[in-house]
Design a protein around this motif. Structure first.
Motif, short mmCIF file in Angstrom:
data_model
loop_
_atom_site.label_atom_id
_atom_site.label_comp_id
_atom_site.label_asym_id
_atom_site.label_seq_id
_atom_site.Cartn_x
_atom_site.Cartn_y
_atom_site.Cartn_z
N MET A 26 52.58 -86.14 -10.09
CA MET A 26 53.14 -86.27 -8.76
C MET A 26 54.47 -87.01 -8.89
SD MET A 26 51.47 -87.71 -5.26
CE MET A 26 50.49 -86.25 -5.08
N LYS A 27 55.45 -86.54 -8.16
CA LYS A 27 56.77 -87.16 -8.17
C LYS A 27 57.04 -87.84 -6.84
CE LYS A 27 58.68 -83.80 -11.34
NZ LYS A 27 59.64 -82.74 -11.56
N LEU A 28 57.80 -88.91 -6.92
CA LEU A 28 58.20 -89.66 -5.74
C LEU A 28 59.72 -89.59 -5.61
CD1 LEU A 28 57.80 -91.73 -3.41
CD2 LEU A 28 57.94 -93.52 -5.16
N HIS A 29 60.17 -89.18 -4.42
CA HIS A 29 61.59 -89.18 -4.11
C HIS A 29 61.80 -90.18 -2.98
CE1 HIS A 29 61.97 -85.50 -6.48
NE2 HIS A 29 60.94 -85.03 -5.81
N VAL A 30 62.72 -91.11 -3.17
CA VAL A 30 62.98 -92.14 -2.16
C VAL A 30 64.28 -91.80 -1.45
CG1 VAL A 30 63.39 -94.58 -1.77
CG2 VAL A 30 61.79 -93.87 -3.54
N HIS A 31 64.18 -91.75 -0.12
CA HIS A 31 65.35 -91.49 0.72
C HIS A 31 65.56 -92.72 1.60
CE1 HIS A 31 64.97 -87.23 -0.42
NE2 HIS A 31 63.67 -87.39 -0.21
N SER A 32 66.63 -93.44 1.37
CA SER A 32 66.92 -94.64 2.13
C SER A 32 67.76 -94.25 3.35
CB SER A 32 67.66 -95.64 1.25
OG SER A 32 67.82 -96.86 1.92
N LYS A 33 67.12 -94.21 4.50
CA LYS A 33 67.78 -93.84 5.76
C LYS A 33 68.21 -95.09 6.50
CE LYS A 33 66.64 -89.44 5.28
NZ LYS A 33 67.56 -88.34 5.24
N ILE B 252 62.72 -95.94 5.57
CA ILE B 252 62.68 -95.53 4.17
C ILE B 252 61.68 -94.38 4.08
CG2 ILE B 252 62.11 -96.18 1.80
CD1 ILE B 252 62.63 -99.15 2.77
N ARG B 253 62.11 -93.25 3.58
CA ARG B 253 61.23 -92.09 3.44
C ARG B 253 60.79 -91.96 1.99
NH1 ARG B 253 63.14 -85.88 3.95
NH2 ARG B 253 61.14 -84.89 3.52
N LEU B 254 59.49 -92.01 1.77
CA LEU B 254 58.91 -91.82 0.44
C LEU B 254 58.31 -90.42 0.43
CD1 LEU B 254 57.07 -95.26 0.13
CD2 LEU B 254 59.39 -94.67 -0.62
N GLU B 255 58.99 -89.52 -0.24
CA GLU B 255 58.58 -88.11 -0.26
C GLU B 255 57.83 -87.83 -1.57
OE1 GLU B 255 60.60 -83.71 0.19
OE2 GLU B 255 61.85 -85.40 -0.43
N PHE B 256 56.61 -87.36 -1.43
CA PHE B 256 55.77 -87.06 -2.58
C PHE B 256 55.75 -85.56 -2.82
CE2 PHE B 256 54.56 -91.16 -1.15
CZ PHE B 256 54.26 -91.86 -2.29
N GLU B 257 55.77 -85.20 -4.10
CA GLU B 257 55.80 -83.79 -4.46
C GLU B 257 54.91 -83.56 -5.66
OE1 GLU B 257 59.18 -80.47 -5.55
OE2 GLU B 257 59.65 -82.58 -5.81
N GLY B 258 54.14 -82.50 -5.61
CA GLY B 258 53.33 -82.15 -6.77
C GLY B 258 51.86 -82.30 -6.54
N SER B 259 51.16 -82.48 -7.64
CA SER B 259 49.69 -82.47 -7.60
C SER B 259 49.12 -83.81 -8.02
CB SER B 259 49.17 -81.36 -8.50
OG SER B 259 49.58 -81.59 -9.82
N ASP B 260 47.89 -83.78 -8.37
CA ASP B 260 47.07 -84.93 -8.69
C ASP B 260 47.67 -85.81 -9.79
OD1 ASP B 260 45.02 -86.67 -9.18
OD2 ASP B 260 43.55 -85.15 -9.67
N PRO B 261 48.01 -87.07 -9.46
CA PRO B 261 48.56 -87.96 -10.49
C PRO B 261 47.55 -88.33 -11.57
CG PRO B 261 48.21 -89.17 -8.46
CD PRO B 261 47.92 -87.72 -8.17
N TRP B 262 46.25 -88.17 -11.32
CA TRP B 262 45.24 -88.50 -12.33
C TRP B 262 45.35 -87.60 -13.55
CZ3 TRP B 262 42.50 -92.81 -12.44
CH2 TRP B 262 42.29 -93.51 -11.26
N ASN B 263 45.99 -86.45 -13.39
CA ASN B 263 46.14 -85.54 -14.52
C ASN B 263 47.20 -86.02 -15.51
OD1 ASN B 263 44.18 -83.79 -13.58
ND2 ASN B 263 45.64 -82.60 -12.40
N SER B 264 47.97 -87.00 -15.12
CA SER B 264 49.03 -87.52 -15.98
C SER B 264 48.45 -88.42 -17.07
CB SER B 264 50.01 -88.33 -15.12
OG SER B 264 50.95 -88.98 -15.93
N GLN B 265 49.01 -88.33 -18.26
CA GLN B 265 48.55 -89.19 -19.36
C GLN B 265 48.98 -90.63 -19.16
OE1 GLN B 265 50.09 -87.23 -22.84
NE2 GLN B 265 48.23 -86.04 -23.10
N ASN B 266 50.03 -90.85 -18.42
CA ASN B 266 50.51 -92.21 -18.18
C ASN B 266 50.31 -92.60 -16.71
OD1 ASN B 266 52.41 -90.51 -17.11
ND2 ASN B 266 54.17 -91.61 -17.88
N PHE B 267 49.11 -92.34 -16.22
CA PHE B 267 48.78 -92.54 -14.81
C PHE B 267 49.12 -93.95 -14.30
CE2 PHE B 267 45.61 -94.39 -11.97
CZ PHE B 267 45.93 -93.72 -10.81
N PHE B 268 48.65 -94.98 -14.99
CA PHE B 268 48.86 -96.34 -14.50
C PHE B 268 50.34 -96.72 -14.49
CE2 PHE B 268 44.37 -96.55 -15.81
CZ PHE B 268 43.83 -96.91 -14.58
N GLN B 269 51.07 -96.31 -15.51
CA GLN B 269 52.51 -96.59 -15.54
C GLN B 269 53.21 -95.84 -14.42
OE1 GLN B 269 50.74 -95.56 -18.22
NE2 GLN B 269 50.96 -97.10 -19.79
#
Length: 117
Positions: A1-8, A12-29
């Motif tokens: 999952m990706k996070l895009h930050v838009h400072s208005k 502040i808009r935090l836009e999330f894109e993608g799928s399950d972050p648990w599938n990432s090998q570096n989940f906690f980071q």
């Protein structure tokens, strides 16, 4: 999952894109990096925070944890809002009781219209 930050100007808009972050090998980071980014932008100029899940395919407990961390960061001085056109995501936030803590919207247009009133 990706996070895009838009400072208005007014939020502040935090836009999330993608799928399950648990599938990432570096989940906690990845989760820590998302919170650090949110914290940095918020501390530069505190204002309401909007979580935009319009482009996220799935929201799970890791993202709920991030929402709670940001809610604590704002210390309820500034509101947070959650945006998602996905009924499953909105049901999850309602089930978790976020409807009592935040405003829930089905689109960014709805949020922007409401915040101007």
């Amino acid at each position: 999952m990706k996070l895009h930050v838009h400072s208005k100007a007014h939020y502040i808009r935090l836009e999330f894109e993608g799928s399950d972050p648990w599938n990432s090998q570096n989940f906690f980071q990845q989760l820590d990096a998302m919170f650090s980014t949110c914290k940095e932008v918020y501390n530069q100029r505190p204002r309401p925070v909007v979580f935009d899940f319009s482009n996220a395919s799935r929201v799970d407990s890791s993202i709920i944890t991030l929402v709670i961390q940001v809610l604590r960061l704002t210390e309820e001085k500034h509101s947070i809002a959650i945006v998602s056109p996905n009924e499953d995501t909105m049901s999850l936030f309602h089930l978790m009781g976020f409807g009592k803590l935040t405003e829930l919207y089905s689109s960014m247009e709805e949020y922007e219209s409401d915040s101007q009133n």
